[in-house]
Design a protein around this motif. Structure first.
Motif, short mmCIF file in Angstrom:
data_model
loop_
_atom_site.label_atom_id
_atom_site.label_comp_id
_atom_site.label_asym_id
_atom_site.label_seq_id
_atom_site.Cartn_x
_atom_site.Cartn_y
_atom_site.Cartn_z
N MET A 96 -2.71 -8.21 8.42
CA MET A 96 -1.76 -8.93 7.84
C MET A 96 -2.52 -9.59 6.64
N SER A 97 -1.89 -9.58 5.44
CA SER A 97 -2.38 -10.32 4.17
C SER A 97 -1.18 -10.31 3.13
N SER A 98 -1.18 -11.23 2.38
CA SER A 98 0.07 -11.04 1.16
C SER A 98 -0.46 -10.28 0.20
N ILE A 99 0.59 -9.91 -0.44
CA ILE A 99 0.31 -9.05 -1.89
C ILE A 99 -0.92 -9.53 -2.62
N GLU A 101 -3.19 -11.39 -1.63
CA GLU A 101 -4.46 -11.26 -1.13
C GLU A 101 -5.18 -10.00 -0.90
N THR A 102 -4.08 -9.09 -0.67
CA THR A 102 -4.57 -7.64 -0.19
C THR A 102 -5.51 -7.12 -1.05
N THR A 103 -6.38 -6.52 -0.53
CA THR A 103 -7.81 -5.57 -1.22
C THR A 103 -7.64 -4.23 -0.77
N GLN A 104 -8.28 -3.40 -1.32
CA GLN A 104 -8.74 -1.95 -0.95
C GLN A 104 -8.86 -1.84 0.42
N LYS A 105 -9.52 -2.63 0.91
CA LYS A 105 -10.15 -2.48 2.18
C LYS A 105 -9.10 -2.80 3.11
N GLU A 106 -8.13 -3.51 2.94
CA GLU A 106 -6.73 -3.43 3.85
C GLU A 106 -5.97 -2.25 3.81
N LEU A 145 10.77 -1.11 6.48
CA LEU A 145 12.26 -1.24 6.24
C LEU A 145 12.69 -2.48 5.72
N ASN A 146 12.33 -3.45 6.10
CA ASN A 146 12.74 -4.88 5.74
C ASN A 146 11.90 -5.60 4.71
N GLY A 147 10.58 -5.00 4.52
CA GLY A 147 9.66 -5.87 3.69
C GLY A 147 9.19 -7.03 4.11
N ASP A 148 8.64 -7.12 5.29
CA ASP A 148 8.14 -8.11 5.94
C ASP A 148 6.86 -8.72 5.14
N VAL A 149 6.98 -9.93 4.88
CA VAL A 149 5.99 -10.58 4.25
C VAL A 149 4.56 -10.68 4.97
N ASN A 150 3.65 -10.52 4.29
CA ASN A 150 2.20 -10.38 4.83
C ASN A 150 1.82 -9.09 5.46
N ALA A 155 3.21 -2.06 5.97
CA ALA A 155 4.53 -1.58 5.65
C ALA A 155 4.55 -0.38 4.61
N ALA A 156 3.78 -0.25 3.67
CA ALA A 156 3.45 0.67 2.84
C ALA A 156 2.99 1.99 3.57
N ALA A 157 1.87 1.98 4.66
CA ALA A 157 1.62 3.22 5.25
C ALA A 157 2.73 3.74 6.22
N LYS A 158 3.58 2.66 6.73
CA LYS A 158 4.73 3.31 7.66
C LYS A 158 5.79 3.64 6.91
N GLU A 159 6.20 3.35 5.76
CA GLU A 159 7.02 3.96 4.72
C GLU A 159 6.48 5.35 4.28
N ALA A 160 5.27 5.55 4.14
CA ALA A 160 4.62 6.90 3.76
C ALA A 160 4.82 7.81 5.04
#
Length: 251
Positions: A96-99, A101-106, A145-150, A155-160
């Motif tokens: 979990m991390s915010s947009i 704070e998110t890095t390529q590693k996450e 689906l809902n764009g949960d924070v952090n 979320a991106a992988a699940k939508e992919a």
């Protein structure tokens, strides 16, 4: 109870949590399962319990981030168990991390353990599923689906995963293969740990679930997976099934 009698199923992340719940529901319905998991100790413990119902069930220890080995695992299972009827892509790790704070590693963690294994297992299993007119069950999430924070990388992988599942439903349908998604809210070990660490956020989430409870791993999530893997769902494909107590209503 023999909805899956004689079927062979692959379940990733099958040693614990939702994967274990599904594997247990499957063997009770007559399926032989091959569970794949990173944790060898937990995998060995789980497979012993599953073999009480279906002695031919097997455990394979694997790191799903090693993508070049995934096709070989599918072949190994097909050679060992004779065929593949059901593929369940359940495993997924993320942080979990915010947009901000998110890095390529996450992103790498989430896509390498969730999206890419789902894709490569589908690709490798396709020849076998063509023979059996089988079923694929992938996993989505309300986080996407809902764009949960952090939850941006998860979320991106699940939508992919949702996107390639819809493509697969169209491409694999002519072969008699059903491809669907489950998006659960469940009492998995990860969820319970998160609830303990974030009690206020957890209570807020629980209050938004009309049924006011988390889904049970075997009796709720597992039973829906049995339905999607059985003849009962033979005319359902390309769908996201929300097994979340009514929290998300798709339109």
């Amino acid at each position: 109870m023999n909805k899956l009698q004689g079927k062979v199923a692959i379940i990733t992340g099958g040693a614990s949590g939702i994967g274990k719940g599904m594997a247990t529901a499957f063997v009770k319905e007559g399926a032989t399962v091959a569970i794949i998991d990173l944790n060898e100790e937990t995998g060995n413990q789980t497979i012993k319990k599953l073999q009480e119902y279906q002695p031919e069930s097997i455990f394979i220890q694997a790191n799903l981030a090693e993508h070049d080995k995934l096709a070989g695992i599918v072949k190994q299972i097909a050679d060992k168990l004779g065929k593949i009827d059901i593929l369940v892509n359940n495993a997924h790790a993320s942080k979990m991390s915010s947009i901000e704070e998110t890095t390529q590693k996450e992103f790498d963690l989430s896509f390498n353990t969730g999206f890419y294994p789902t894709f490569y297992f589908m690709q490798a299993a396709l020849p076998y599923l063509k023979e059996t007119k089988g079923n694929i069950i992938n996993f989505a999430s309300s986080a996407g689906l809902n764009g949960d924070v952090n939850q941006v990388s998860y979320a991106a992988a699940k939508e992919a995963i949702r996107a390639v599942t819809r493509v697969a439903a169209n491409e694999f349908g002519p072969f008699g293969i059903n491809v669907n998604l489950i998006a659960p809210i469940a009492s998995s070990p990860g969820m319970l740990q998160w609830a303990e660490e974030n009690p206020e956020y957890y209570q807020g989430m629980l209050s938004r679930i009309p049924l006011r409870r988390l889904g049970e791993l075997e009796s709720d999530i597992g039973r829906v997976a049995v339905f999607l893997a059985s003849e009962d769902s033979s005319y359902i494909s390309g769908q996201t099934i929300m097994v979340d107590g009514g929290a998300t209503k798709l339109r």
